[in-house]
Design a protein around this motif. Structure first.
Motif, mmCIF file in Angstrom:
data_model
loop_
_atom_site.group_PDB
_atom_site.id
_atom_site.type_symbol
_atom_site.label_atom_id
_atom_site.label_comp_id
_atom_site.label_asym_id
_atom_site.label_seq_id
_atom_site.Cartn_x
_atom_site.Cartn_y
_atom_site.Cartn_z
ATOM 1 N N LEU A 83 50.828 46.522 38.219
ATOM 2 C CA LEU A 83 49.797 45.500 38.092
ATOM 3 C C LEU A 83 48.445 46.015 38.595
ATOM 4 O O LEU A 83 47.428 45.836 37.937
ATOM 5 C CB LEU A 83 50.195 44.242 38.872
ATOM 6 N N TYR A 84 48.443 46.689 39.743
ATOM 7 C CA TYR A 84 47.190 47.219 40.278
ATOM 8 C C TYR A 84 46.626 48.333 39.400
ATOM 9 O O TYR A 84 45.405 48.472 39.281
ATOM 10 C CB TYR A 84 47.368 47.709 41.710
ATOM 11 N N MET A 85 47.497 49.128 38.779
ATOM 12 C CA MET A 85 47.029 50.162 37.853
ATOM 13 C C MET A 85 46.335 49.522 36.648
ATOM 14 O O MET A 85 45.262 49.964 36.231
ATOM 15 C CB MET A 85 48.185 51.034 37.378
ATOM 16 N N ILE A 86 46.953 48.479 36.117
ATOM 17 C CA ILE A 86 46.389 47.820 34.935
ATOM 18 C C ILE A 86 45.079 47.115 35.270
ATOM 19 O O ILE A 86 44.069 47.310 34.587
ATOM 20 C CB ILE A 86 47.414 46.830 34.333
ATOM 21 N N THR A 87 45.075 46.297 36.320
ATOM 22 C CA THR A 87 43.854 45.561 36.659
ATOM 23 C C THR A 87 42.758 46.512 37.168
ATOM 24 O O THR A 87 41.575 46.270 36.921
ATOM 25 C CB THR A 87 44.122 44.444 37.685
ATOM 26 N N GLY A 88 43.149 47.585 37.846
ATOM 27 C CA GLY A 88 42.168 48.588 38.274
ATOM 28 C C GLY A 88 41.499 49.254 37.084
ATOM 29 O O GLY A 88 40.274 49.401 37.051
ATOM 30 N N ALA A 89 42.308 49.645 36.106
ATOM 31 C CA ALA A 89 41.754 50.272 34.902
ATOM 32 C C ALA A 89 40.856 49.302 34.144
ATOM 33 O O ALA A 89 39.774 49.679 33.667
ATOM 34 C CB ALA A 89 42.889 50.765 34.005
#
Length: 151
Positions: A83-89
């Motif tokens: 989730l953090y990878m997706i929202t960070g990107a």
């Protein structure tokens, strides 16, 4: 002399942000310090770019931070790292896109958007970030006739 100004600026930032221990935010401001004091004549060192870039980075960082909190609540099986990878990107991409169309490109501010996803933060820290960038812009503007690009 410009490197001394950069050193003093980052020392000020480290002294105050050390209380908050937000390392990715400090890294973003360190990169801004480098641009302001070693490349003061470049496009990304303009005051409107620094202020506009950080404003956009913070806005998108907050939006995608809130989105990640919302998604955690409704999708119980989601992996937090994913989730953090997706929202960070998404925060990086959105910040870059809007900076480009508003002509307020300041690369370290994209790092700020990402740091608001990956690092705990509070609004007191964001206030301090704005204070730091405003002070850097004021120092740069008042020394404008004396600063040169060191590249």
């Amino acid at each position: 002399m410009q490197c001394v100004l950069a050193t003093i600026s980052i020392m000020f930032i480290l002294l105050f942000l050390n209380y908050f221990v937000y390392t990715t935010i400090i890294a973003s401001l360190g990169a801004t310090t480098f641009i302001v004091f070693t490349m003061p004549k470049t496009h990304s060192a303009k005051g409107k770019n620094i202020l506009g870039g950080y404003t956009l980075g913070i806005i998108f960082g907050i939006i995608f931070h809130l989105l990640s909190i919302f998604l955690i609540e409704i999708i119980e099986t989601i992996n937090l790292n994913t989730l953090y990878m997706i929202t960070g990107a998404l925060s990086v991409g959105a910040t870059m896109f809007v900076m480009t169309i508003t002509n307020t490109e300041h690369p370290p501010a994209v790092g700020m958007a990402l740091s608001l996803i990956l690092t705990p933060w509070d609004f007191k820290t964001l206030f301090f970030v704005y204070l730091c960038i405003i002070l850097m812009i004021i120092v740069k503007k008042s020394l404008e006739n004396y600063l040169i690009d060191l590249q």
